[in-house]
Write a protein that holds these residues in place. Structure first.
Motif, short mmCIF file in Angstrom:
data_model
loop_
_atom_site.label_atom_id
_atom_site.label_comp_id
_atom_site.label_asym_id
_atom_site.label_seq_id
_atom_site.Cartn_x
_atom_site.Cartn_y
_atom_site.Cartn_z
N LEU A 100 0.82 -1.21 0.00
CA LEU A 100 0.00 0.00 0.00
C LEU A 100 0.85 1.26 0.00
CD1 LEU A 100 -2.73 -1.12 2.57
CD2 LEU A 100 -2.96 -0.96 0.08
N PHE A 101 1.94 1.25 0.76
CA PHE A 101 2.82 2.42 0.79
C PHE A 101 3.47 2.65 -0.57
CE2 PHE A 101 7.16 4.11 1.38
CZ PHE A 101 6.81 5.40 1.73
N ALA A 102 3.98 1.60 -1.18
CA ALA A 102 4.63 1.75 -2.49
C ALA A 102 3.65 2.26 -3.54
CB ALA A 102 5.24 0.43 -2.92
N GLU A 103 2.43 1.75 -3.50
CA GLU A 103 1.44 2.16 -4.48
C GLU A 103 1.00 3.61 -4.27
OE1 GLU A 103 -0.06 -2.45 -4.64
OE2 GLU A 103 -1.46 -0.93 -3.91
N ALA A 104 0.77 3.98 -3.02
CA ALA A 104 0.39 5.37 -2.72
C ALA A 104 1.53 6.32 -3.05
CB ALA A 104 -0.01 5.51 -1.26
N GLY A 105 2.75 5.90 -2.74
CA GLY A 105 3.89 6.75 -3.01
C GLY A 105 4.09 7.01 -4.49
N THR A 106 3.89 6.00 -5.30
CA THR A 106 4.05 6.17 -6.74
C THR A 106 2.98 7.11 -7.28
OG1 THR A 106 5.00 3.96 -6.94
CG2 THR A 106 4.15 4.97 -8.95
N GLU A 107 1.77 7.00 -6.76
CA GLU A 107 0.69 7.89 -7.20
C GLU A 107 1.01 9.34 -6.86
OE1 GLU A 107 -2.88 6.56 -5.37
OE2 GLU A 107 -2.75 4.53 -6.21
N LEU A 108 1.61 9.57 -5.70
CA LEU A 108 1.85 10.93 -5.22
C LEU A 108 3.18 11.51 -5.69
CD1 LEU A 108 0.59 10.48 -1.55
CD2 LEU A 108 -0.59 11.67 -3.40
N ALA A 109 4.19 10.66 -5.87
CA ALA A 109 5.54 11.19 -6.14
C ALA A 109 6.18 10.62 -7.39
CB ALA A 109 6.44 10.89 -4.94
N GLY A 110 5.51 9.70 -8.08
CA GLY A 110 6.12 9.11 -9.26
C GLY A 110 7.03 7.95 -8.89
N ASN A 111 7.76 7.45 -9.85
CA ASN A 111 8.57 6.24 -9.66
C ASN A 111 9.98 6.52 -9.16
OD1 ASN A 111 6.74 4.15 -10.53
ND2 ASN A 111 6.93 4.99 -12.60
#
Length: 317
Positions: free
Chosen positions: A167-178
């Motif tokens: 969940l953290f990795a997915e939310a982080g990618t949505e908010l900050a990119g890869n």
């Protein structure tokens, strides 16, 4: 009994691809001040009580309030003296309750990563959607109040679930990119960064965050006196520094401003910092920068080595 969630394979320490740190350093050193907010009367969680005392739990609440009122500045001054930028494990409710602390950290270019919203509200019992919303809320708060994109995560009061990392990795990618260099501190299985397998197959790394060197574990759980804790920090450093001559290691000191910053404990912590930072071939850095460097320079070779060892184990000689 539930199956292993499969975040990482067994990967023996010996024979891994060599890790090199900037400037030829043997060891990457970072300090993670846990700057937290505790509620005196939080919503009840049936799986864990917030306080061991009956309500109102004034002793536990007050010492944590002391940390934010007094201990934080005391610790900040010592870290600044030895050129250490903190990587703040942040209860993001602090952004609203004590914005002055956030401002002081931001002025010194400290990193902020998520430690949930309140340290008295646990992941236990949350649905996947509830945990996702909590993680996203904490990351958005960090960005709103500091301008930083959150790269790291440590579950509130270590109450992670089997879905937390995904969940953290997915939310982080949505908010900050890869390209944020996402990392977790919720796994305590190694002295080097390690790749983590997620359902999204995103690049993600575990950064060593030592419970053994954690001041709360030392003082509250193991009942260690300050001078012994200071010596433990030095002994831990000496061993990792020695091994780092062959392949780079990581040392983290997780702190709490209501533990290490008490007047009778600060000297031991300061002496350990002086000893560690007195070595020229130590990279004094942040969790974010360790993760970014590892992903950019060592992630792929590590993944390949793990896969090759898995094939040998599966196929046999």
């Amino acid at each position: 009994m539930k199956a292993d969630p499969g975040f990482y394979d067994y990967w023996p320490y010996e024979g891994r691809p060599k890790i090199t740190w900037p400037g030829g350093a043997k060891l990457a050193f970072w300090v993670a001040p846990n700057i937290e907010y505790y509620e005196l009367d939080p919503p009840a969680n049936p799986q864990r009580k917030a306080w061991p005392q009956p309500h109102p739990a004034l002793p536990g609440y007050s010492i944590r309030d002391y940390g934010n009122r007094v201990g934080h500045v005391r610790q900040m001054d010592v870290l600044e003296k030895y050129g250490v930028r903190g990587s703040v494990s942040l209860s993001t409710a602090l952004c609203d309750h004590h914005p002055e602390i956030i401002e002081m950290c931001a002025e010194r270019n400290w990193e902020f990563f998520s430690h949930g919203i309140y340290n008295t509200r646990y992941t236990y019992g949350m649905s996947e959607e509830q945990e996702r919303d909590m993680i996203r809320d904490s990351m958005e708060s960090i960005n709103k109040h500091t301008g930083q994109h959150c790269a790291g995560y440590l579950a509130p009061a270590l109450s992670h679930s089997e879905k937390t990392l995904d969940l953290f990795a997915e939310a982080g990618t949505e908010l900050a990119g890869n390209d944020a260099g996402f990392y977790t501190c919720d796994l305590f299985h190694d002295d080097q960064p390690t790749p983590i397998s997620l359902r999204s197959n995103k690049q993600f790394v575990s950064i060593p965050y030592s419970l053994e060197m954690n001041d709360t574990i030392a003082y509250v759980v193991n009942k260690i006196e300050p001078r012994r804790y200071g010596q433990m920090l030095k002994d831990n450093f000496d061993r990792l520094y020695q091994e780092g001559a062959e392949s780079g290691t990581v040392m983290c000191i997780p702190t709490h401003n209501y533990q290490v910053s008490c007047p009778h404990r600060l000297k031991a912590f300061e002496e350990a910092l002086e000893y560690i930072t007195g070595h020229s071939d130590v990279w004094v850095t942040t969790g974010r920068d360790i993760a970014r460097h590892y992903i950019d320079n060592h992630y792929e070779s590590s993944v390949d080595d793990i896969a090759n060892r898995r094939e040998v184990t599966t196929d046999g000689p």
